[in-house]
Design a protein around this motif. Structure first.
Motif, PDB file in Angstrom:
ATOM      1  N   GLY A  51      29.159  45.522  20.584  1.00 51.46           N
ATOM      2  CA  GLY A  51      29.549  44.274  21.221  1.00 51.46           C
ATOM      3  C   GLY A  51      30.704  43.590  20.530  1.00 51.46           C
ATOM      4  O   GLY A  51      30.725  42.361  20.399  1.00 51.46           O
ATOM      5  N   ALA A  52      31.680  44.388  20.088  1.00 55.28           N
ATOM      6  CA  ALA A  52      32.817  43.841  19.338  1.00 55.28           C
ATOM      7  C   ALA A  52      34.100  43.935  20.156  1.00 55.28           C
ATOM      8  O   ALA A  52      34.177  44.656  21.154  1.00 55.28           O
ATOM      9  CB  ALA A  52      32.979  44.602  18.021  1.00 55.28           C
ATOM     10  N   SER A  53      35.093  43.215  19.702  1.00 57.10           N
ATOM     11  CA  SER A  53      36.428  43.292  20.295  1.00 57.10           C
ATOM     12  C   SER A  53      36.998  44.690  20.071  1.00 57.10           C
ATOM     13  O   SER A  53      36.976  45.204  18.947  1.00 57.10           O
ATOM     14  CB  SER A  53      37.337  42.247  19.649  1.00 57.10           C
ATOM     15  OG  SER A  53      38.701  42.598  19.791  1.00 57.10           O
ATOM     16  N   SER A  54      37.543  45.309  21.120  1.00 55.78           N
ATOM     17  CA  SER A  54      38.090  46.662  20.980  1.00 55.78           C
ATOM     18  C   SER A  54      39.297  46.668  20.046  1.00 55.78           C
ATOM     19  O   SER A  54      39.468  47.592  19.242  1.00 55.78           O
ATOM     20  CB  SER A  54      38.472  47.223  22.348  1.00 55.78           C
ATOM     21  OG  SER A  54      39.405  46.382  22.998  1.00 55.78           O
ATOM     22  N   HIS A  55      40.148  45.631  20.132  1.00 58.52           N
ATOM     23  CA  HIS A  55      41.322  45.562  19.249  1.00 58.52           C
ATOM     24  C   HIS A  55      40.901  45.377  17.793  1.00 58.52           C
ATOM     25  O   HIS A  55      41.408  46.066  16.897  1.00 58.52           O
ATOM     26  CB  HIS A  55      42.220  44.409  19.678  1.00 58.52           C
ATOM     27  CG  HIS A  55      43.315  44.124  18.695  1.00 58.52           C
ATOM     28  ND1 HIS A  55      44.388  44.977  18.492  1.00 58.52           N
ATOM     29  CD2 HIS A  55      43.494  43.065  17.835  1.00 58.52           C
ATOM     30  CE1 HIS A  55      45.171  44.466  17.552  1.00 58.52           C
ATOM     31  NE2 HIS A  55      44.666  43.315  17.150  1.00 58.52           N
ATOM     32  N   ALA A  56      39.961  44.479  17.567  1.00 60.92           N
ATOM     33  CA  ALA A  56      39.505  44.228  16.200  1.00 60.92           C
ATOM     34  C   ALA A  56      38.811  45.463  15.623  1.00 60.92           C
ATOM     35  O   ALA A  56      38.993  45.807  14.448  1.00 60.92           O
ATOM     36  CB  ALA A  56      38.554  43.034  16.168  1.00 60.92           C
ATOM     37  N   MET A  57      38.036  46.153  16.460  1.00 56.95           N
ATOM     38  CA  MET A  57      37.369  47.365  15.988  1.00 56.95           C
ATOM     39  C   MET A  57      38.391  48.429  15.618  1.00 56.95           C
ATOM     40  O   MET A  57      38.239  49.140  14.616  1.00 56.95           O
ATOM     41  CB  MET A  57      36.418  47.883  17.057  1.00 56.95           C
ATOM     42  CG  MET A  57      35.691  49.176  16.681  1.00 56.95           C
ATOM     43  SD  MET A  57      34.750  49.050  15.130  1.00 56.95           S
ATOM     44  CE  MET A  57      33.404  47.957  15.643  1.00 56.95           C
ATOM     45  N   GLU A  58      39.443  48.540  16.410  1.00 56.74           N
ATOM     46  CA  GLU A  58      40.488  49.516  16.092  1.00 56.74           C
ATOM     47  C   GLU A  58      41.141  49.199  14.751  1.00 56.74           C
ATOM     48  O   GLU A  58      41.432  50.101  13.954  1.00 56.74           O
ATOM     49  CB  GLU A  58      41.532  49.554  17.208  1.00 56.74           C
ATOM     50  CG  GLU A  58      42.521  50.703  17.055  1.00 56.74           C
ATOM     51  CD  GLU A  58      43.379  50.894  18.294  1.00 56.74           C
ATOM     52  OE1 GLU A  58      44.061  51.923  18.379  1.00 56.74           O
ATOM     53  OE2 GLU A  58      43.356  50.005  19.175  1.00 56.74           O
ATOM     54  N   CYS A  59      41.358  47.925  14.478  1.00 65.26           N
ATOM     55  CA  CYS A  59      41.920  47.511  13.174  1.00 65.26           C
ATOM     56  C   CYS A  59      40.978  47.907  12.042  1.00 65.26           C
ATOM     57  O   CYS A  59      41.425  48.390  10.983  1.00 65.26           O
ATOM     58  CB  CYS A  59      42.159  46.006  13.153  1.00 65.26           C
ATOM     59  SG  CYS A  59      43.508  45.446  14.213  1.00 65.26           S
ATOM     60  N   LEU A  60      39.682  47.692  12.241  1.00 57.49           N
ATOM     61  CA  LEU A  60      38.699  48.050  11.221  1.00 57.49           C
ATOM     62  C   LEU A  60      38.684  49.554  10.991  1.00 57.49           C
ATOM     63  O   LEU A  60      38.684  50.030   9.846  1.00 57.49           O
ATOM     64  CB  LEU A  60      37.304  47.562  11.636  1.00 57.49           C
ATOM     65  CG  LEU A  60      36.163  47.917  10.673  1.00 57.49           C
ATOM     66  CD1 LEU A  60      36.335  47.212   9.330  1.00 57.49           C
ATOM     67  CD2 LEU A  60      34.812  47.555  11.282  1.00 57.49           C
ATOM     68  N   LEU A  61      38.686  50.326  12.090  1.00 59.11           N
ATOM     69  CA  LEU A  61      38.657  51.777  11.970  1.00 59.11           C
ATOM     70  C   LEU A  61      39.922  52.308  11.301  1.00 59.11           C
ATOM     71  O   LEU A  61      39.870  53.240  10.491  1.00 59.11           O
ATOM     72  CB  LEU A  61      38.472  52.420  13.344  1.00 59.11           C
ATOM     73  CG  LEU A  61      37.173  52.095  14.085  1.00 59.11           C
ATOM     74  CD1 LEU A  61      37.126  52.822  15.424  1.00 59.11           C
ATOM     75  CD2 LEU A  61      35.955  52.443  13.255  1.00 59.11           C
ATOM     76  N   ASP A  62      41.073  51.725  11.626  1.00 57.88           N
ATOM     77  CA  ASP A  62      42.321  52.148  10.991  1.00 57.88           C
ATOM     78  C   ASP A  62      42.293  51.873   9.492  1.00 57.88           C
ATOM     79  O   ASP A  62      42.813  52.661   8.681  1.00 57.88           O
ATOM     80  CB  ASP A  62      43.512  51.436  11.630  1.00 57.88           C
ATOM     81  CG  ASP A  62      43.842  51.987  13.015  1.00 57.88           C
ATOM     82  OD1 ASP A  62      43.437  53.137  13.305  1.00 57.88           O
ATOM     83  OD2 ASP A  62      44.510  51.278  13.791  1.00 57.88           O
ATOM     84  N   SER A  63      41.688  50.754   9.102  1.00 56.28           N
ATOM     85  CA  SER A  63      41.548  50.454   7.678  1.00 56.28           C
ATOM     86  C   SER A  63      40.660  51.490   7.001  1.00 56.28           C
ATOM     87  O   SER A  63      40.924  51.922   5.878  1.00 56.28           O
ATOM     88  CB  SER A  63      40.960  49.054   7.479  1.00 56.28           C
ATOM     89  OG  SER A  63      41.839  48.067   7.971  1.00 56.28           O
ATOM     90  N   CYS A  64      39.601  51.895   7.693  1.00 57.89           N
ATOM     91  CA  CYS A  64      38.714  52.925   7.153  1.00 57.89           C
ATOM     92  C   CYS A  64      39.436  54.256   7.004  1.00 57.89           C
ATOM     93  O   CYS A  64      39.165  55.018   6.066  1.00 57.89           O
ATOM     94  CB  CYS A  64      37.489  53.097   8.050  1.00 57.89           C
ATOM     95  SG  CYS A  64      36.319  51.725   7.974  1.00 57.89           S
TER      96      CYS A  64
END
Length: 335
Positions: A51-64
């Motif tokens: 249930g998260a923002s798709s853009h914010a999740m992409e930023c998190l995944l890119d950081s990972c």
């Protein structure tokens, strides 16, 4: 800027941004990113699942990905390339909850407890005492009562965190000495019995009992099942107040570093009185962990000579200290 100055600045930047790195790791664990990606690659699937923002999740995944916690593959789609994320070996082994060597519960404990205490490090240094009261409104001497009075889920997670630590380091600690010489073993404050379980498997002739608070024993028996060869006993009690079980060997794993010298001596004296007489059987990380004890508890990490002094003052004489090859050292003392 000279090359040496440039190196110093980059190092300073790495230090200053360290808390951001920790938070990326903590949040990814809390959201279950590594478990979700094992089932459904791609940021949209993960974002929808939590249930998260798709853009914010992409930023998190890119950081990972930058931290080598995830790997990224770009695949061609109908209109544009699509990003597919997957677990690296590190995340598969240590960050997936289904892995037998998962460290997720310990990381979540650090995120929800340790991290907040470190926010008061300046006060801890000024006052020379822990900041548990300032952080959580509970005195440090009531630390474990407070932890175990939380919700059942939080109790289990804390005990699971300790279980994870010993899944990694237990064998190294337990094999540095030959413990088969001790028929009766009492693991003081042993929680769910992670270390005791491994001791039982390594030394099947030893009878091992975990001595811990009543609420700990109840949670352990309800949520942590053991196989037949891992079977151990549990005894309810407060090791500062209640009568200790008589044993040939007492295990105090991650116990003494929680308390000031006076309480350590008090506990060791109680152990000495209960211990069966023995026969004549033949850097930076420590400093950081000491600060960790300062901001969360009454205690500190100690040098071998410091532990020797504590044990000697309690009456113990035969003292041995050995490195295990991992972050923990092992000490055995005989009466």
């Amino acid at each position: 800027m000279s090359s040496s100055e440039d190196h110093c600045y980059r190092l300073l930047t790495d230090y200053a941004n360290g808390f951001m790195v920790s938070q990326v790791l903590f949040v990814a664990c809390e959201l279950g990113v590594f478990d979700l990606l094992a089932e459904a690659p791609g940021p949209l699937a993960v974002a929808a699942a939590v249930g998260a923002s798709s853009h914010a999740m992409e930023c998190l995944l890119d950081s990972c990905v930058s931290l080598k916690l995830l790997k990224l593959e770009m695949r061609g789609g109908q209109d544009e390339d699509m990003a597919f994320y997957g677990n690296t070996e590190m995340s598969r082994v240590y960050l997936s909850r289904v892995s037998p060597t998962s460290q997720c519960s310990m990381l979540l404990y650090m995120a929800r407890t340790t991290y907040h205490c470190w926010g008061h490090l300046a006060q801890a240094v000024r006052e020379g005492k822990n900041q548990y009261l300032r952080t959580f409104g509970v005195p440090a001497e009531e630390l474990f009562t407070a932890i175990y009075s939380r919700s059942e889920g939080e109790q289990v997670q804390f005990m699971q965190a300790l279980w994870e630590v010993w899944s990694m380091h237990g064998r190294s600690v337990l094999t540095v000495f030959d413990l088969s010489l001790f028929p009766l073993v009492c693991d003081l404050g042993g929680g769910a019995g992670a270390l005791a379980k491994q001791c039982r498997c390594l030394y099947p002739r030893c009878h091992i009992t975990v001595f811990d608070l009543p609420e700990v024993v109840r949670t352990a028996e309800e949520h942590f099942s053991l196989s037949e060869e891992e079977q151990i006993g549990f005894q309810e009690g407060d090791f500062f107040k209640d009568r200790l079980l008589e044993a040939d060997l007492y295990i105090l794993a991650r116990i003494l570093h929680d308390w000031v010298d006076g309480k350590c001596s008090q506990l060791l004296e109680r152990v000495y009185q209960s211990c069966k007489p023995g026969e004549r059987w033949g850097p930076l990380l420590m400093q950081l962990y000491s600060l960790n004890m300062l901001v969360q508890t009454e205690g500190q990490e100690r040098t071998p000579s410091h532990y020797h002094a504590l044990l000697s003052s309690a009456g113990f004489r035969d003292f041995q200290f050995k490195k295990t090859g991992v972050i923990y050292y092992a000490i055995v003392a005989r009466k």
